[in-house]
Enzyme design. Structure first.
Site, PDB file in Angstrom:
ATOM      1  N   PRO A 321      44.740  75.655  55.727  1.00 41.07           N
ATOM      2  CA  PRO A 321      44.019  74.753  54.917  1.00 41.07           C
ATOM      3  C   PRO A 321      43.634  75.181  53.593  1.00 41.07           C
ATOM      4  O   PRO A 321      43.187  76.199  53.190  1.00 41.07           O
ATOM      5  CB  PRO A 321      42.890  74.138  55.559  1.00 41.07           C
ATOM      6  CG  PRO A 321      42.344  75.199  56.478  1.00 41.07           C
ATOM      7  CD  PRO A 321      43.712  76.039  56.666  1.00 41.07           C
ATOM      8  N   GLY A 322      44.149  74.370  52.480  1.00 46.12           N
ATOM      9  CA  GLY A 322      43.747  74.586  51.130  1.00 46.12           C
ATOM     10  C   GLY A 322      43.006  73.600  50.662  1.00 46.12           C
ATOM     11  O   GLY A 322      41.638  73.594  50.361  1.00 46.12           O
ATOM     12  N   ARG A 323      43.543  72.412  50.328  1.00 49.63           N
ATOM     13  CA  ARG A 323      43.012  71.126  49.806  1.00 49.63           C
ATOM     14  C   ARG A 323      41.656  70.785  50.552  1.00 49.63           C
ATOM     15  O   ARG A 323      40.614  70.484  50.042  1.00 49.63           O
ATOM     16  CB  ARG A 323      44.088  70.138  49.646  1.00 49.63           C
ATOM     17  CG  ARG A 323      43.595  68.756  49.088  1.00 49.63           C
ATOM     18  CD  ARG A 323      44.748  67.712  49.664  1.00 49.63           C
ATOM     19  NE  ARG A 323      45.816  68.023  49.405  1.00 49.63           N
ATOM     20  CZ  ARG A 323      46.680  68.014  48.557  1.00 49.63           C
ATOM     21  NH1 ARG A 323      46.544  67.360  47.577  1.00 49.63           N
ATOM     22  NH2 ARG A 323      48.076  68.372  48.680  1.00 49.63           N
ATOM     23  N   ARG A 360      48.087  65.787  38.442  1.00 48.58           N
ATOM     24  CA  ARG A 360      48.539  65.260  39.832  1.00 48.58           C
ATOM     25  C   ARG A 360      48.683  63.756  39.649  1.00 48.58           C
ATOM     26  O   ARG A 360      49.560  63.307  40.422  1.00 48.58           O
ATOM     27  CB  ARG A 360      47.525  65.475  41.043  1.00 48.58           C
ATOM     28  CG  ARG A 360      47.196  66.895  41.391  1.00 48.58           C
ATOM     29  CD  ARG A 360      46.404  67.181  42.556  1.00 48.58           C
ATOM     30  NE  ARG A 360      47.122  66.804  43.689  1.00 48.58           N
ATOM     31  CZ  ARG A 360      46.891  65.614  44.352  1.00 48.58           C
ATOM     32  NH1 ARG A 360      46.236  64.665  43.931  1.00 48.58           N
ATOM     33  NH2 ARG A 360      47.815  65.428  45.453  1.00 48.58           N
ATOM     34  N   TYR A 364      52.263  62.953  40.996  1.00 46.13           N
ATOM     35  CA  TYR A 364      52.459  62.528  42.486  1.00 46.13           C
ATOM     36  C   TYR A 364      51.870  61.095  42.423  1.00 46.13           C
ATOM     37  O   TYR A 364      51.916  60.465  43.546  1.00 46.13           O
ATOM     38  CB  TYR A 364      51.626  63.420  43.461  1.00 46.13           C
ATOM     39  CG  TYR A 364      51.612  64.806  43.316  1.00 46.13           C
ATOM     40  CD1 TYR A 364      53.045  65.421  43.541  1.00 46.13           C
ATOM     41  CD2 TYR A 364      50.651  65.463  42.928  1.00 46.13           C
ATOM     42  CE1 TYR A 364      53.296  66.911  43.402  1.00 46.13           C
ATOM     43  CE2 TYR A 364      50.747  67.022  43.087  1.00 46.13           C
ATOM     44  CZ  TYR A 364      52.192  67.548  43.025  1.00 46.13           C
ATOM     45  OH  TYR A 364      52.038  68.903  43.212  1.00 46.13           O
ATOM     46  N   CYS A 391      49.385  63.985  24.105  1.00 49.78           N
ATOM     47  CA  CYS A 391      50.300  63.153  23.340  1.00 49.78           C
ATOM     48  C   CYS A 391      51.375  62.717  24.339  1.00 49.78           C
ATOM     49  O   CYS A 391      52.671  62.790  23.946  1.00 49.78           O
ATOM     50  CB  CYS A 391      51.188  63.742  22.242  1.00 49.78           C
ATOM     51  SG  CYS A 391      49.755  64.100  21.012  1.00 49.78           S
ATOM     52  N   GLU A 392      51.036  61.647  25.065  1.00 50.53           N
ATOM     53  CA  GLU A 392      52.204  60.899  26.068  1.00 50.53           C
ATOM     54  C   GLU A 392      51.138  59.967  26.685  1.00 50.53           C
ATOM     55  O   GLU A 392      50.236  60.265  27.076  1.00 50.53           O
ATOM     56  CB  GLU A 392      53.176  61.833  26.834  1.00 50.53           C
ATOM     57  CG  GLU A 392      52.437  62.780  27.913  1.00 50.53           C
ATOM     58  CD  GLU A 392      53.492  63.429  28.627  1.00 50.53           C
ATOM     59  OE1 GLU A 392      54.200  62.890  29.341  1.00 50.53           O
ATOM     60  OE2 GLU A 392      53.992  64.612  28.273  1.00 50.53           O
TER      61      GLU A 392
HETATM   62  N1  LLP Z   1      50.524  76.731  53.595  1.00 53.50           N
HETATM   63  C1  LLP Z   1      51.810  76.661  52.830  1.00 53.50           C
HETATM   64  C2  LLP Z   1      52.894  77.381  53.415  1.00 53.50           C
HETATM   65  C3  LLP Z   1      51.837  75.920  51.919  1.00 53.50           C
HETATM   66  O1  LLP Z   1      52.975  75.807  51.172  1.00 53.50           O
HETATM   67  C4  LLP Z   1      50.760  74.961  51.506  1.00 53.50           C
HETATM   68  C5  LLP Z   1      50.689  74.273  50.182  1.00 53.50           C
HETATM   69  C6  LLP Z   1      49.555  75.196  52.117  1.00 53.50           C
HETATM   70  C7  LLP Z   1      49.612  75.885  53.239  1.00 53.50           C
HETATM   71  C8  LLP Z   1      48.288  74.269  51.804  1.00 53.50           C
HETATM   72  O2  LLP Z   1      48.472  73.132  51.695  1.00 53.50           O
HETATM   73  P1  LLP Z   1      47.243  72.090  51.599  1.00 53.50           P
HETATM   74  O3  LLP Z   1      46.225  72.356  53.021  1.00 53.50           O
HETATM   75  O4  LLP Z   1      46.299  72.623  50.263  1.00 53.50           O
HETATM   76  O5  LLP Z   1      47.637  70.596  51.709  1.00 53.50           O
HETATM   77  N2  LLP Z   1      50.449  70.703  44.435  1.00 53.50           N
HETATM   78  C9  LLP Z   1      50.432  69.696  45.490  1.00 53.50           C
HETATM   79  C10 LLP Z   1      50.417  70.430  46.807  1.00 53.50           C
HETATM   80  C11 LLP Z   1      51.450  71.637  47.048  1.00 53.50           C
HETATM   81  C12 LLP Z   1      51.331  71.993  48.204  1.00 53.50           C
HETATM   82  C13 LLP Z   1      52.042  73.263  48.469  1.00 53.50           C
HETATM   83  N3  LLP Z   1      51.839  74.032  49.668  1.00 53.50           N
HETATM   84  C14 LLP Z   1      49.290  68.755  45.259  1.00 53.50           C
HETATM   85  O6  LLP Z   1      48.457  68.593  44.272  1.00 53.50           O
HETATM   86  O7  LLP Z   1      49.029  67.912  46.211  1.00 53.50           O
END
Ligand code: LLP
Length: 463
Positions: A321-323, A360, A364, A391-392
């Site tokens: 998990p990142g987000r 974002r 998206y 500027c957009e």
């Molecule tokens: N593991 C892998 C292999 C990934 O490619 C990603 C995200 C994660 C974990 C973590 O995903 P999360 O839990 O953060 O959703 N820029 C986009 C999201 C791109 C995610 C890319 N990979 C956004 O702002 O929504």
């Protein structure tokens, strides 16, 4: 998040008739705990505080725009994930969401591992003292230098993304006299219900090796034959900002199916599976994410059940998990520059940042909420679009929201849930200076990533 990307420029067709919008929240001064970091509150004077500090003080000291990160909340969420998965599983924080040395140290202290996907992220992790064994190295096109650096550093695993990479990593490891632990990333053919740009397990895209046509099985067969590699498992990441667990269920079913085929063909039971990240967070009050313990329980049950059916020992599970860890921990603090009512349409509120600190919305169609934070107000709600200073006309931070009708230049507003993929995707468009990340804890603030300066920009411009 369901529509595909719009062509460059404004979305004229998006101007909807009056009455179309969801009604404003009953109390615009209320702060929904779903979208705000844990320690965020409004004090008796109506000023929003975080970690005990008023945002007015933070703005004065550190300027705007600024990302304000609640360290206690970050640690709580990291710990909740760690605890939910327990000792028999590993949690790898996905550094792409937001990475800095301070964050790496917090993760280290909270017992999480780290997923990096570039030389830069690896360098940050190592510079902060994270032990290489606890780092996973990802990416669909790792350079020879990145591979060598990761192998030399002794990263705990490299996630292999193509047939070429299997050979490259094996060669580097063998040349260095090492045996590199690897996972093989497969695409399981799941359509995650999320924006097309952040869905990653349908077949027609760049990541992983397709399960279809026996390609993934062939990849494992080749990797098992190479002396430089120790194949420890299979990796699947189906996408991002997902609420529905059914995609993970199908993915786990297919990954376990592959483990079974590998066992039947090679007599080897791979000991690990990684189900990636992608768990959704609340950007607005309409989103209902699940708690880490519910997710852990669901994923563990799915894998255990599938393995029992296949008569396989349950592998060690990892998630990334990142987000879900960093997203809700931060908000972006902006100062209002102009307030422009457009008769019959809406009011445009321009802030001192924009698509350079949050791409974002433009990229998206992401939805955010927003609140007036430097004071409380009882004025009638007005429908606004919060836009940046670029500027957009696609430079939109919050597409549709309600703010008090007496909003004025000089007010501070904040957009919650910007901890993930905002600073990490920030740009210097229009030579904007990327904002600082200010972390707050127990009444004390400190800058963990400083604001860029014009000198920083000119340093790269060698004339
Ligand atoms: N593991 C892998 C292999 C990934 O490619 C990603 C995200 C994660 C974990 C973590 O995903 P999360 O839990 O953060 O959703 N820029 C986009 C999201 C791109 C995610 C890319 N990979 C956004 O702002 O929504």
């Amino acid at each position: 998040m369901s529509r595909s990307a719009h062509p460059a420029g404004p979305r004229h067709a998006d101007v909807l008739p009056e009455g179309h919008y969801a009604a404003p929240a009953e109390d615009l001064n209320a702060l929904d705990p779903k979208v705000w970091a844990h320690t965020v509150a409004r004090d008796a004077d109506g000023v929003v505080t975080v970690g005990g500090l008023p945002v007015t003080q933070l703005a004065e000291e550190y300027g705007t725009p600024a990302y304000v990160l609640d360290e206690a909340d970050f640690r709580d969420r990291a710990r909740a994930w760690r605890t939910a998965f327990g000792a028999d599983a590993d949690v790898f924080y996905a550094g792409k969401a937001f990475l800095s040395r301070a964050v790496v140290r917090w993760l280290d202290e909270e017992g999480l591992n780290l997923d990096v996907c570039s030389g830069g992220e690896l360098a940050t992790a190592l510079a902060a003292g994270m032990s290489a064994e606890r780092i996973a190295f990802h990416g669909n096109n790792k350079s020879p230098e990145e591979i060598e650096r990761a192998v030399r550093a002794g990263v705990g695993r490299i996630v292999l993304d193509s047939f070429q990479e299997i050979v490259r990593v094996a060669h580097v490891a063998q040349t260095l006299g090492k045996r590199q632990r690897v996972q093989i990333r497969i695409t399981v053919g799941v359509e995650a219900h999320t924006h097309e740009f952040i869905a990653t397990a349908h077949e027609d895209q760049k990541f992983g090796i397709p399960l279809a046509g026996g390609q993934a099985a062939e990849a494992v067969r080749r990797a098992l034959q190479l002396d430089g590699l120790e194949v420890i498992g299979i990796h699947s990441h189906i996408g991002s900002q997902i609420f529905d667990m059914s995609g993970f269920e199908v993915a786990a079913h297919r990954v376990v199916g592959l483990l079974k085929d590998i066992r039947d063909e090679h007599g080897v039971e791979l000991p690990e599976i990684d189900l990636g990240g992608g768990l959704g967070i609340a950007y607005t009050s309409d989103d209902d994410p699940r708690e880490p313990h519910e997710i852990a329980k669901a994923l563990t049950e799915i894998v255990t059940r599938e393995c029992e059916a296949a008569r396989l020992a349950t592998p060690r599970i990892s998630v990334e998990p990142g987000r879900a860890i960093v997203g809700p921990t931060a908000f972006t603090l902006y100062e209002v520059g102009t307030v422009k009512p457009l008769d019959g349409l809406r009011t445009y509120v321009s802030v001192d940042g924009g698509m350079s600190d949050n791409i974002r919305t433009a990229l998206y169609d992401a939805e955010y909420s927003v609140a007036l934070v430097s004071r409380a107000s009882d004025a009638e709600p007005m429908l606004v679009r919060v836009v940046g200073k670029h500027c957009e006309s696609g430079d939109i931070v919050v597409k549709d929201a309600f703010l008090p009708g007496d909003l004025a230049p000089g007010d501070l507003i904040a957009v919650p849930a910007t901890g993930a993929y905002c600073r990490s995707m920030a740009s210097n468009y229009n030579h904007a200076l990327r904002p600082p990340v200010v972390s707050v804890r127990d009444g004390a603030a400190r800058v963990i990533v400083r604001r860029e300066t014009e000198e920083d920009l000119l340093r790269l411009d060698v004339g």
